[in-house]
Enzyme design. Sequence first.
Site, PDB file in Angstrom:
ATOM      1  N   ASP A   1     -72.741  24.410 -52.039  1.00 21.85           N
ATOM      2  CA  ASP A   1     -71.845  23.432 -52.658  1.00 21.85           C
ATOM      3  C   ASP A   1     -72.077  22.038 -52.097  1.00 21.85           C
TER       4      ASP A   1
ATOM      5  N   ASP B   1     -70.082  20.053 -35.782  1.00 24.15           N
ATOM      6  CA  ASP B   1     -69.678  21.455 -35.882  1.00 24.15           C
ATOM      7  C   ASP B   1     -68.153  21.473 -35.878  1.00 24.15           C
TER       8      ASP B   1
ATOM      9  N   GLN C   1     -68.025  29.964 -42.268  1.00 27.60           N
ATOM     10  CA  GLN C   1     -68.782  31.223 -42.261  1.00 27.60           C
ATOM     11  C   GLN C   1     -68.326  31.853 -43.575  1.00 27.60           C
TER      12      GLN C   1
ATOM     13  N   TYR D   1     -65.292  34.560 -34.740  1.00 23.84           N
ATOM     14  CA  TYR D   1     -66.041  33.342 -35.082  1.00 23.84           C
ATOM     15  C   TYR D   1     -65.601  32.817 -36.451  1.00 23.84           C
TER      16      TYR D   1
ATOM     17  N   THR E   1     -60.313  29.696 -51.498  1.00 25.01           N
ATOM     18  CA  THR E   1     -61.079  30.741 -52.181  1.00 25.01           C
ATOM     19  C   THR E   1     -60.204  31.790 -52.858  1.00 25.01           C
TER      20      THR E   1
ATOM     21  N   GLU F   1     -60.619  34.763 -52.556  1.00 28.91           N
ATOM     22  CA  GLU F   1     -60.456  35.872 -51.593  1.00 28.91           C
ATOM     23  C   GLU F   1     -59.042  35.912 -51.025  1.00 28.91           C
TER      24      GLU F   1
ATOM     25  N   TYR G   1     -62.335  37.029 -43.445  1.00 28.91           N
ATOM     26  CA  TYR G   1     -62.644  35.769 -44.143  1.00 28.91           C
ATOM     27  C   TYR G   1     -61.450  35.308 -44.976  1.00 28.91           C
TER      28      TYR G   1
ATOM     29  N   LYS H   1     -59.149  32.013 -44.343  1.00 26.93           N
ATOM     30  CA  LYS H   1     -59.050  30.961 -45.367  1.00 26.93           C
ATOM     31  C   LYS H   1     -57.597  30.744 -45.806  1.00 26.93           C
TER      32      LYS H   1
ATOM     33  N   ARG I   1     -77.913  29.428 -54.161  1.00 27.80           N
ATOM     34  CA  ARG I   1     -77.010  30.373 -53.518  1.00 27.80           C
ATOM     35  C   ARG I   1     -77.714  31.051 -52.339  1.00 27.80           C
TER      36      ARG I   1
HETATM   37  P1  NAP Z   1     -72.508  28.128 -47.815  1.00 25.83           P
HETATM   38  O1  NAP Z   1     -73.702  27.963 -48.692  1.00 25.83           O
HETATM   39  O2  NAP Z   1     -72.446  29.287 -46.900  1.00 25.83           O
HETATM   40  O3  NAP Z   1     -72.355  26.781 -46.954  1.00 25.83           O
HETATM   41  C1  NAP Z   1     -71.494  26.694 -45.867  1.00 25.83           C
HETATM   42  C2  NAP Z   1     -71.761  25.418 -45.115  1.00 25.83           C
HETATM   43  O4  NAP Z   1     -70.916  25.377 -43.958  1.00 25.83           O
HETATM   44  C3  NAP Z   1     -73.211  25.276 -44.601  1.00 25.83           C
HETATM   45  O5  NAP Z   1     -73.592  23.937 -44.674  1.00 25.83           O
HETATM   46  C4  NAP Z   1     -73.067  25.708 -43.157  1.00 25.83           C
HETATM   47  O6  NAP Z   1     -74.065  25.195 -42.303  1.00 25.83           O
HETATM   48  C5  NAP Z   1     -71.728  25.076 -42.827  1.00 25.83           C
HETATM   49  N1  NAP Z   1     -71.116  25.621 -41.611  1.00 25.83           N
HETATM   50  C6  NAP Z   1     -70.955  26.910 -41.261  1.00 25.83           C
HETATM   51  N2  NAP Z   1     -70.342  26.993 -40.069  1.00 25.83           N
HETATM   52  C7  NAP Z   1     -70.130  25.728 -39.651  1.00 25.83           C
HETATM   53  C8  NAP Z   1     -69.552  25.155 -38.498  1.00 25.83           C
HETATM   54  N3  NAP Z   1     -69.065  25.899 -37.508  1.00 25.83           N
HETATM   55  N4  NAP Z   1     -69.490  23.785 -38.408  1.00 25.83           N
HETATM   56  C9  NAP Z   1     -69.991  23.013 -39.401  1.00 25.83           C
HETATM   57  N5  NAP Z   1     -70.558  23.503 -40.519  1.00 25.83           N
HETATM   58  C10 NAP Z   1     -70.625  24.846 -40.641  1.00 25.83           C
HETATM   59  O7  NAP Z   1     -71.184  28.161 -48.688  1.00 25.83           O
HETATM   60  P2  NAP Z   1     -70.919  27.560 -50.160  1.00 25.83           P
HETATM   61  O8  NAP Z   1     -71.143  28.647 -51.143  1.00 25.83           O
HETATM   62  O9  NAP Z   1     -71.590  26.262 -50.293  1.00 25.83           O
HETATM   63  O10 NAP Z   1     -69.346  27.352 -50.100  1.00 25.83           O
HETATM   64  C11 NAP Z   1     -68.784  26.125 -49.633  1.00 25.83           C
HETATM   65  C12 NAP Z   1     -67.357  26.375 -49.178  1.00 25.83           C
HETATM   66  O11 NAP Z   1     -66.590  26.909 -50.245  1.00 25.83           O
HETATM   67  C13 NAP Z   1     -67.228  27.386 -48.047  1.00 25.83           C
HETATM   68  O12 NAP Z   1     -66.152  26.954 -47.240  1.00 25.83           O
HETATM   69  C14 NAP Z   1     -66.869  28.677 -48.728  1.00 25.83           C
HETATM   70  O13 NAP Z   1     -66.147  29.517 -47.870  1.00 25.83           O
HETATM   71  C15 NAP Z   1     -66.022  28.164 -49.878  1.00 25.83           C
HETATM   72  N6  NAP Z   1     -66.019  28.967 -51.097  1.00 25.83           N
HETATM   73  C16 NAP Z   1     -67.200  29.338 -51.669  1.00 25.83           C
HETATM   74  C17 NAP Z   1     -67.198  30.050 -52.862  1.00 25.83           C
HETATM   75  C18 NAP Z   1     -68.472  30.479 -53.515  1.00 25.83           C
HETATM   76  O14 NAP Z   1     -68.413  31.376 -54.382  1.00 25.83           O
HETATM   77  N7  NAP Z   1     -69.606  29.867 -53.227  1.00 25.83           N
HETATM   78  C19 NAP Z   1     -65.970  30.368 -53.468  1.00 25.83           C
HETATM   79  C20 NAP Z   1     -64.790  29.945 -52.862  1.00 25.83           C
HETATM   80  C21 NAP Z   1     -64.825  29.227 -51.687  1.00 25.83           C
HETATM   81  P3  NAP Z   1     -75.469  25.946 -42.124  1.00 25.83           P
HETATM   82  O15 NAP Z   1     -76.294  25.551 -43.326  1.00 25.83           O
HETATM   83  O16 NAP Z   1     -75.940  25.408 -40.842  1.00 25.83           O
HETATM   84  O17 NAP Z   1     -75.185  27.422 -42.094  1.00 25.83           O
HETATM   85  O1  G4F Z   2     -71.689  38.030 -53.485  1.00 27.41           O
HETATM   86  P1  G4F Z   2     -70.669  38.540 -52.551  1.00 27.41           P
HETATM   87  O2  G4F Z   2     -71.065  38.701 -51.129  1.00 27.41           O
HETATM   88  O3  G4F Z   2     -69.407  37.599 -52.708  1.00 27.41           O
HETATM   89  P2  G4F Z   2     -67.861  37.773 -52.331  1.00 27.41           P
HETATM   90  O4  G4F Z   2     -67.642  38.777 -51.291  1.00 27.41           O
HETATM   91  O5  G4F Z   2     -67.110  37.945 -53.606  1.00 27.41           O
HETATM   92  O6  G4F Z   2     -67.533  36.341 -51.683  1.00 27.41           O
HETATM   93  C1  G4F Z   2     -67.992  35.125 -52.278  1.00 27.41           C
HETATM   94  O7  G4F Z   2     -67.007  34.654 -53.164  1.00 27.41           O
HETATM   95  C2  G4F Z   2     -65.762  34.272 -52.542  1.00 27.41           C
HETATM   96  C3  G4F Z   2     -64.836  33.797 -53.659  1.00 27.41           C
HETATM   97  O8  G4F Z   2     -64.257  34.887 -54.278  1.00 27.41           O
HETATM   98  C4  G4F Z   2     -66.058  33.166 -51.542  1.00 27.41           C
HETATM   99  F1  G4F Z   2     -64.911  32.728 -50.986  1.00 27.41           F
HETATM  100  C5  G4F Z   2     -67.007  33.666 -50.478  1.00 27.41           C
HETATM  101  O9  G4F Z   2     -67.318  32.600 -49.588  1.00 27.41           O
HETATM  102  C6  G4F Z   2     -68.288  34.135 -51.160  1.00 27.41           C
HETATM  103  O10 G4F Z   2     -68.941  33.013 -51.697  1.00 27.41           O
HETATM  104  O11 G4F Z   2     -70.142  39.962 -53.050  1.00 27.41           O
HETATM  105  C7  G4F Z   2     -69.682  40.167 -54.363  1.00 27.41           C
HETATM  106  C8  G4F Z   2     -69.417  41.650 -54.565  1.00 27.41           C
HETATM  107  C9  G4F Z   2     -68.536  42.284 -53.489  1.00 27.41           C
HETATM  108  O12 G4F Z   2     -67.619  43.148 -54.105  1.00 27.41           O
HETATM  109  C10 G4F Z   2     -69.494  43.099 -52.641  1.00 27.41           C
HETATM  110  O13 G4F Z   2     -68.936  44.250 -52.024  1.00 27.41           O
HETATM  111  O14 G4F Z   2     -70.673  42.348 -54.494  1.00 27.41           O
HETATM  112  C11 G4F Z   2     -70.495  43.520 -53.715  1.00 27.41           C
HETATM  113  N1  G4F Z   2     -71.775  43.941 -53.167  1.00 27.41           N
HETATM  114  C12 G4F Z   2     -72.374  45.144 -53.421  1.00 27.41           C
HETATM  115  N2  G4F Z   2     -73.517  45.249 -52.735  1.00 27.41           N
HETATM  116  C13 G4F Z   2     -72.563  43.261 -52.324  1.00 27.41           C
HETATM  117  C14 G4F Z   2     -73.658  44.090 -52.041  1.00 27.41           C
HETATM  118  N3  G4F Z   2     -72.431  42.031 -51.788  1.00 27.41           N
HETATM  119  C15 G4F Z   2     -73.426  41.592 -50.966  1.00 27.41           C
HETATM  120  N4  G4F Z   2     -73.321  40.357 -50.440  1.00 27.41           N
HETATM  121  N5  G4F Z   2     -74.509  42.392 -50.647  1.00 27.41           N
HETATM  122  C16 G4F Z   2     -74.668  43.653 -51.157  1.00 27.41           C
HETATM  123  O15 G4F Z   2     -75.650  44.346 -50.860  1.00 27.41           O
END
Ligand code: NAP
Ligand code: G4F
Length: 352
Positions: free
Chosen positions: A15, A64, A89, A101, A133, A135, A157, A161, A192
């Site tokens: 993002d 950080d 995380q 963590y 999120t 979640e 997580y 959150k 992603r």
């Molecule tokens: P992401 O790709 O995992 O990116 C997370 C970012 O946070 C990375 O830049 C990471 O740095 C940084 N980070 C991790 N730990 C940190 C720390 N201790 N201090 C400073 N930076 C740190 O996640 P994303 O998909 O872009 O999502 C962005 C945000 O939206 C996250 O907070 C996630 O939980 C939330 N969110 C995501 C989704 C989704 O579906 N993608 C949905 C709902 C909410 P590094 O690159 O060094 O690891």
């Molecule tokens: O892709 P996932 O790991 O995403 P999850 O757990 O839904 O979380 C993501 O979306 C959240 C918003 O709803 C964010 F807040 C969060 O940061 C993250 O971006 O898993 C999606 C589904 C789960 O039900 C998981 O159990 O896929 C299922 N799954 C099945 N096999 C797997 C796997 N997920 C992963 N990562 N790896 C597998 O091998």
Amino acid sequence: MKKKIALVFGITGQDGSYLAELLLNKNYIVYGVKRRTSLIHTTRIDHIYKDVHLKSNLILRYGDVTDFSNVFNLIYQIKPDEVYNLAAQSNVGVSFELAEYTAQTDSIGTLRILEAIRILDKKRKMKFYQASTSEIFGNSPEKPYNEKSKFEPVSPYGTAKLYSYWMTRNYRDAYSIFASNGILFNHESPRRGENFISRKTIIGLIKVLKGEQKCLHLGNLKSKRDWGHAKEFVNAQWKILQHKIPDDFVIATGKNHSVKDLVNLVLKKLNIKHKWKKDKNNLEYAIALNNIGQIKKSQIIVKQEKRYFRPNEVHNLIGDSRKAKKILKWKSMINFEQLISEMIDSDLKSIM
Ligand code: NAP
Ligand code: G4F
């Protein structure tokens, strides 16, 4: 006119990279916080980052969110107009193994930023965005989820959150800080992380097709997610901070699919014909029905494996973002199939 300054925690993430592009296009000066790592991993933002010695609207700083003095100093020195907290995380499965963590980063990390804003921004001019999120809804019964739904997180997580969600609201109410939550449902893209299900499935099956990997191993195939495109979802993040008052918004497509639907779609797009079966432990596997690429007919190409199941699971996520549509004029336009096709095309280009 003076350029707006944005500070983005988590700029190296999926993002963060799309948000930085959006803000630069809107003529912001963007400060991005990157972590110190043994190998530099700024691949997602390399295309918009210029050498530190050149004049650029994108400036990277080390930081950080687990280090309060660092967070405080960044906000003190940069004096941003808008702060986006995307740092986390973010892997739900991993949060069961790194629970403490995850709390330090996803809960107390947010508190550190909010505290720095509370102390430093006496005039209450800064705006704060918290990456909340879906979640946090966990397995709460009333669906689709909206801003009034009950929160019942089922992972470290989701629980971490939820703390941040409430702290964002508390700091808004107690200290009049412009602090808003975007409650975003799953969003994916070619950027992603490779251990989330969409990217893992796509990369894994392309490798199986090329003969670089025998089989794709997955966990729960039954869970359902409301998957949207990250590029559209970061636009909602920005819109949330442009709204005249701080508020919380659900951001979702309103349609969901199972993990098995996702796997079936990727297999179809790669022209791999298949059939699902069950083994004696009731675990599912898919066998190929045609010879294609390096795949031989009858080869097991996907297999469920116990170690990819989580100790607890969110079974079914679907969001109702009518509030965002009405107030922010935000709506998801890219559907599931378009999203997955774009991701497959991108990985085919880089892997093939
Ligand atoms: P992401 O790709 O995992 O990116 C997370 C970012 O946070 C990375 O830049 C990471 O740095 C940084 N980070 C991790 N730990 C940190 C720390 N201790 N201090 C400073 N930076 C740190 O996640 P994303 O998909 O872009 O999502 C962005 C945000 O939206 C996250 O907070 C996630 O939980 C939330 N969110 C995501 C989704 C989704 O579906 N993608 C949905 C709902 C909410 P590094 O690159 O060094 O690891
Ligand atoms: O892709 P996932 O790991 O995403 P999850 O757990 O839904 O979380 C993501 O979306 C959240 C918003 O709803 C964010 F807040 C969060 O940061 C993250 O971006 O898993 C999606 C589904 C789960 O039900 C998981 O159990 O896929 C299922 N799954 C099945 N096999 C797997 C796997 N997920 C992963 N990562 N790896 C597998 O091998």
